[in-house]
Design a protein around this motif. Structure first.
Motif, PDB file in Angstrom:
ATOM      1  N   PHE A  98     -15.905  -6.578  -3.968  1.00 30.44           N
ATOM      2  CA  PHE A  98     -15.089  -6.677  -2.746  1.00 30.44           C
ATOM      3  C   PHE A  98     -13.608  -6.855  -3.087  1.00 30.44           C
ATOM      4  N   GLY A  99     -13.238  -6.652  -4.332  1.00 27.77           N
ATOM      5  CA  GLY A  99     -11.848  -6.824  -4.752  1.00 27.77           C
ATOM      6  C   GLY A  99     -11.548  -8.288  -5.043  1.00 27.77           C
ATOM      7  N   ILE A 100     -10.324  -8.549  -5.562  1.00 31.12           N
ATOM      8  CA  ILE A 100      -9.868  -9.934  -5.739  1.00 31.12           C
ATOM      9  C   ILE A 100      -8.411 -10.016  -5.303  1.00 31.12           C
ATOM     10  N   ARG A 144       0.851  -1.195   0.000  1.00 29.82           N
ATOM     11  CA  ARG A 144       0.000   0.000   0.000  1.00 29.82           C
ATOM     12  C   ARG A 144       0.884   1.240   0.000  1.00 29.82           C
ATOM     13  N   THR A 184     -20.059   1.158   4.222  1.00 28.53           N
ATOM     14  CA  THR A 184     -20.112   0.283   3.050  1.00 28.53           C
ATOM     15  C   THR A 184     -21.463  -0.440   2.895  1.00 28.53           C
ATOM     16  N   THR A 222      -5.452  -2.424   6.737  1.00 27.63           N
ATOM     17  CA  THR A 222      -5.823  -1.857   5.438  1.00 27.63           C
ATOM     18  C   THR A 222      -4.685  -1.099   4.768  1.00 27.63           C
ATOM     19  N   ILE A 258     -19.369   0.487  -4.713  1.00 27.78           N
ATOM     20  CA  ILE A 258     -19.100   1.261  -3.490  1.00 27.78           C
ATOM     21  C   ILE A 258     -17.654   1.763  -3.448  1.00 27.78           C
ATOM     22  N   ARG A 296      -3.271  -9.766   9.054  1.00 23.26           N
ATOM     23  CA  ARG A 296      -4.522 -10.043   8.326  1.00 23.26           C
ATOM     24  C   ARG A 296      -5.040 -11.440   8.685  1.00 23.26           C
ATOM     25  N   ALA A 298     -14.212   0.386   7.935  1.00 24.30           N
ATOM     26  CA  ALA A 298     -14.675  -0.455   6.810  1.00 24.30           C
ATOM     27  C   ALA A 298     -16.160  -0.786   6.932  1.00 24.30           C
ATOM     28  N   ALA A 299     -16.637  -0.935   8.172  1.00 28.39           N
ATOM     29  CA  ALA A 299     -18.042  -1.335   8.328  1.00 28.39           C
ATOM     30  C   ALA A 299     -18.988  -0.136   8.373  1.00 28.39           C
ATOM     31  N   CYS A 307     -11.348  -7.932   0.149  1.00 25.76           N
ATOM     32  CA  CYS A 307     -11.972  -7.548   1.419  1.00 25.76           C
ATOM     33  C   CYS A 307     -12.180  -8.763   2.333  1.00 25.76           C
ATOM     34  N   LEU A 353     -10.080   0.493  -5.979  1.00 25.33           N
ATOM     35  CA  LEU A 353      -9.659  -0.418  -4.913  1.00 25.33           C
ATOM     36  C   LEU A 353      -8.695   0.352  -4.012  1.00 25.33           C
ATOM     37  N   GLY A 354      -8.344  -0.233  -2.866  1.00 24.39           N
ATOM     38  CA  GLY A 354      -7.340   0.418  -2.010  1.00 24.39           C
ATOM     39  C   GLY A 354      -6.060   0.631  -2.817  1.00 24.39           C
ATOM     40  N   ARG A 403      -5.431  -9.063  -1.421  1.00 24.78           N
ATOM     41  CA  ARG A 403      -5.896  -7.925  -0.615  1.00 24.78           C
ATOM     42  C   ARG A 403      -7.409  -7.761  -0.679  1.00 24.78           C
TER      43      ARG A 403
HETATM   44  C1  HEM Z   1     -20.629  -3.795   1.286  1.00 21.94           C
HETATM   45  C2  HEM Z   1     -19.643  -3.963   2.131  1.00 21.94           C
HETATM   46  C3  HEM Z   1     -18.181  -3.894   1.753  1.00 21.94           C
HETATM   47  C4  HEM Z   1     -17.590  -3.664   0.532  1.00 21.94           C
HETATM   48  C5  HEM Z   1     -18.266  -3.411  -0.823  1.00 21.94           C
HETATM   49  C6  HEM Z   1     -16.152  -3.730   0.750  1.00 21.94           C
HETATM   50  C7  HEM Z   1     -15.206  -3.585  -0.254  1.00 21.94           C
HETATM   51  C8  HEM Z   1     -13.843  -3.599  -0.041  1.00 21.94           C
HETATM   52  C9  HEM Z   1     -12.867  -3.358  -1.063  1.00 21.94           C
HETATM   53  C10 HEM Z   1     -13.164  -3.097  -2.545  1.00 21.94           C
HETATM   54  C11 HEM Z   1     -11.642  -3.438  -0.480  1.00 21.94           C
HETATM   55  C12 HEM Z   1     -10.282  -3.165  -1.161  1.00 21.94           C
HETATM   56  C13 HEM Z   1      -9.682  -4.419  -1.724  1.00 21.94           C
HETATM   57  C14 HEM Z   1      -8.357  -4.108  -2.421  1.00 21.94           C
HETATM   58  O1  HEM Z   1      -7.682  -3.120  -2.081  1.00 21.94           O
HETATM   59  O2  HEM Z   1      -8.000  -4.870  -3.328  1.00 21.94           O
HETATM   60  C15 HEM Z   1     -11.839  -3.738   0.928  1.00 21.94           C
HETATM   61  C16 HEM Z   1     -10.827  -3.906   1.828  1.00 21.94           C
HETATM   62  C17 HEM Z   1     -11.030  -4.183   3.156  1.00 21.94           C
HETATM   63  N1  HEM Z   1     -12.241  -4.397   3.789  1.00 21.94           N
HETATM   64 FE1  HEM Z   1     -14.059  -4.285   2.936  1.00 21.94          FE
HETATM   65  N2  HEM Z   1     -15.899  -3.991   2.065  1.00 21.94           N
HETATM   66  C18 HEM Z   1     -17.109  -4.105   2.726  1.00 21.94           C
HETATM   67  C19 HEM Z   1     -17.313  -4.391   4.066  1.00 21.94           C
HETATM   68  C20 HEM Z   1     -16.312  -4.648   4.974  1.00 21.94           C
HETATM   69  C21 HEM Z   1     -16.546  -5.021   6.348  1.00 21.94           C
HETATM   70  C22 HEM Z   1     -17.904  -5.224   7.025  1.00 21.94           C
HETATM   71  C23 HEM Z   1     -15.314  -5.185   6.920  1.00 21.94           C
HETATM   72  C24 HEM Z   1     -15.048  -5.592   8.342  1.00 21.94           C
HETATM   73  C25 HEM Z   1     -14.492  -6.696   8.684  1.00 21.94           C
HETATM   74  C26 HEM Z   1     -14.305  -4.916   5.890  1.00 21.94           C
HETATM   75  C27 HEM Z   1     -12.936  -4.943   6.083  1.00 21.94           C
HETATM   76  C28 HEM Z   1     -11.999  -4.654   5.118  1.00 21.94           C
HETATM   77  C29 HEM Z   1     -10.561  -4.613   5.364  1.00 21.94           C
HETATM   78  C30 HEM Z   1      -9.853  -4.842   6.715  1.00 21.94           C
HETATM   79  C31 HEM Z   1      -9.949  -4.340   4.133  1.00 21.94           C
HETATM   80  C32 HEM Z   1      -8.454  -4.210   3.837  1.00 21.94           C
HETATM   81  C33 HEM Z   1      -7.880  -5.566   3.384  1.00 21.94           C
HETATM   82  C34 HEM Z   1      -6.392  -5.525   3.101  1.00 21.94           C
HETATM   83  O3  HEM Z   1      -5.888  -4.460   2.757  1.00 21.94           O
HETATM   84  O4  HEM Z   1      -5.751  -6.582   3.205  1.00 21.94           O
HETATM   85  N3  HEM Z   1     -14.964  -4.594   4.731  1.00 21.94           N
HETATM   86  N4  HEM Z   1     -13.196  -3.824   1.161  1.00 21.94           N
END
Ligand code: HEM
Length: 483
Positions: free
Chosen positions: A423-425, A98, A297, A116, A356, A127, A293-294, A430, A360-361, A428
């Motif tokens: 939610f990404g692939i 990142r 989204t 994140t 949403i 993670r 994150a919660a 989600c 991506l991150g 990394r």
């Molecule tokens: C509709 C609900 C949600 C959507 C659409 C969503 C989508 C995403 C996306 C697109 C990413 C970035 C992936 C990337 O960078 O490749 C992400 C990362 C992340 N999300 Fe979510 N998310 C949602 C809900 C949540 C919830 C409820 C949590 C709580 C546990 C969460 C925790 C995280 C964390 C910790 C990351 C960072 C992962 C990393 O960098 O390794 N997300 N999410």
């Protein structure tokens, strides 16, 4: 003396000149200006066209490129488009890192902490540790369904009390999602007034910033002169609210006042046993990541779903007809998504059309790399445009049209193409996906099973307000009980 001044001036000119020269074979993009790079051009266009995501998307089309080369302040940034390039960035290990910036550190009290926005050994350790201990509490398992169903009952109570008057259910939805995840993290719920306060600031922060960075990122000293204009005050206030919540939870765990064996207990156990990376700052970082994150989204995705149902009453009728036929009065569960084909297709279309996370991150290139014949230097920030992939006309038929049927094949089965990943692939992706998906599904089905949603006057716009994330416009609707 004159020679000295002359050489000094010359050196300054050479320095300035070098900052506007693009690296060899750098991807196409707008002109660079001293100190600002293309910041000014992008900001000017943002005032005319709205979000930064949209401006960059239009620019990539203008330069007919699938990789847009920018410089923001003194940071090299590329934006990646198209199926092939996006797959490369999300699957190759060189792109797992990142960016490291003032703005991102500000999120976690000036340090690199959490999941994140960290990388390397810290990310590789924490993670999986976090996911494993959340799972021990029921995250992603059958038990989670019961927790979602319990929160659904709370939301249904809110609708019952509204008596058919126009209301917004955005905050009750965010509270419901946070209540579920925070129980696994901290063993109990957050006081509602604290949570509402935090949600207000979290949404303001998401709207005030963009993933490609803002003034604060490029020139952090501006916060001393313009703390409001740079958004610094919003972040400071939100950080205070969020840290109050987390610190309170950690104290209660230090004094063993919370029942059970939640994530914070598991972390503290590790922290007492090893010094290593299990520090209280790291624990706070993970909690911040999860709360942020919660916070917006799940509720944003559901709000987009309700807006689209208001705009397309025929689709609302079809979804209701299916729920009524397949489930009757049974409680919805995640397993029903295989039986509620049209409803699942509708939700996939919501994720596609109203992505949403438009980007991506951000990623940071760990080595020099080549893409589409261009050379991108090590250290460059990489943004991945997911929202453009979801509207790419080479992948989707009539990509700007709302068509849930696109996800149903000729045999009536659900067909989800590989290029839909809200939610990404990759590594990394989600980790909250199991909760996010089942929460959205169960909430939507549980509400539509009992209520018809309608509004006075024209339906709200389905256009997004894009900052760090895409949020729907604020709207209210009437939830009318079905007999
Ligand atoms: C509709 C609900 C949600 C959507 C659409 C969503 C989508 C995403 C996306 C697109 C990413 C970035 C992936 C990337 O960078 O490749 C992400 C990362 C992340 N999300 Fe979510 N998310 C949602 C809900 C949540 C919830 C409820 C949590 C709580 C546990 C969460 C925790 C995280 C964390 C910790 C990351 C960072 C992962 C990393 O960098 O390794 N997300 N999410």
């Amino acid at each position: 003396m004159v020679l000295f001044v002359f050489i000094g001036t010359l050196l300054i000119f050479v320095f300035i000149f070098r900052t506007v020269i693009k690296p060899k074979r750098y991807p196409p993009g707008p002109r660079w200006y001293p100190f600002f790079g293309c910041f000014g051009i992008i900001n000017r266009r943002m005032k005319q066209h709205g979000s930064q995501w949209k401006v960059l998307s239009d620019m990539a089309k203008e330069f007919s490129t699938n990789i847009l080369g920018l410089k923001l302040g003194n940071q090299l940034v590329v934006v990646v488009y198209g199926e092939k390039n996006i797959r490369q960035v999300t699957t190759d290990k060189e792109f797992d890192a990142r960016p490291d910036s003032f703005f991102l550190r500000l999120r976690t009290f000036g340090k690199r902490a959490g999941i994140t926005f960290v990388d390397g050994p810290l990310w590789r350790e924490h993670r999986p540790f976090t996911v494993k201990h959340l799972r021990n509490q029921g995250f992603g398992k059958q038990l989670m369904e019961q927790h979602i169903q319990a929160q659904l009952s709370n939301v249904l109570d809110v609708l019952e009390k509204s008596n058919g008057d126009s209301i917004s259910i955005r905050t009750p939805m965010s509270i419901a999602l946070i209540n579920i995840i925070w129980k696994y993290v901290a063993g109990e719920h957050i006081k509602e007034n604290k949570l509402r306060q935090f949600l207000r600031f979290s949404s303001a922060r998401s709207k005030a910033f963009t993933l490609a960075g803002g003034y604060l990122d490029q020139w952090p000293w501006l916060r001393y002169i313009f703390p409001n204009w740079t958004g610094y005050n919003i972040i400071k206030t939100m950080n205070k609210e969020i840290l109050d919540i987390i610190q309170h939870a950690i104290w209660r765990h230090h004094s063993n006042t919370v029942e059970g064996n939640d994530y914070i207990y598991s972390f503290l156990k590790e922290m007492y046993a090893t010094e290593d990376t299990y520090t209280e700052d790291q624990l706070k970082g993970v909690c911040i990541d999860i709360l942020i994150a919660a916070s917006n989204t799940g509720s944003s995705a559901l709000d987009f779903a309700f807006i689209l149902l208001l705009r397309h009453p025929d689709v609302q009728n079809k979804v209701y007809e299916e729920i009524n036929r397949v489930l009757g009065v049974d409680k919805p569960s995640w397993a029903d998504n295989g039986r509620l084909i049209y409803t699942s297709a509708f939700l996939s279309e919501v994720h596609r059309l109203c992505t949403i996370a438009p980007f991506l991150g951000g990623r940071r290139a760990l080595t020099d790399f080549e893409m589409d014949g261009y050379l991108i230097p090590k250290g460059t920030t990489i943004l991945v445009s997911l929202a453009d992939l979801h509207k790419d006309e080479t992948l989707w038929d009539e990509p700007h049209t709302f068509k849930p049927e696109r996800f149903i094949d000729e045999n009536g089965a659900l067909k989800i193409p590989a290029n839909l990943y809200p939610f990404g692939i990759g590594r990394r992706r989600c980790p909250g996906e199991p909760l996010g998906r089942s929460f959205i599904f169960i909430m939507l089905v549980g509400i539509l099973q009992k209520y018809r949603i309608q509004c006075n006057g024209p339906p709200p716009s389905a256009e997004s307000v894009v900052g760090l994330l895409a949020e729907p416009v604020q709207f209210t609707a009437q939830f009318v009980k079905r007999l």
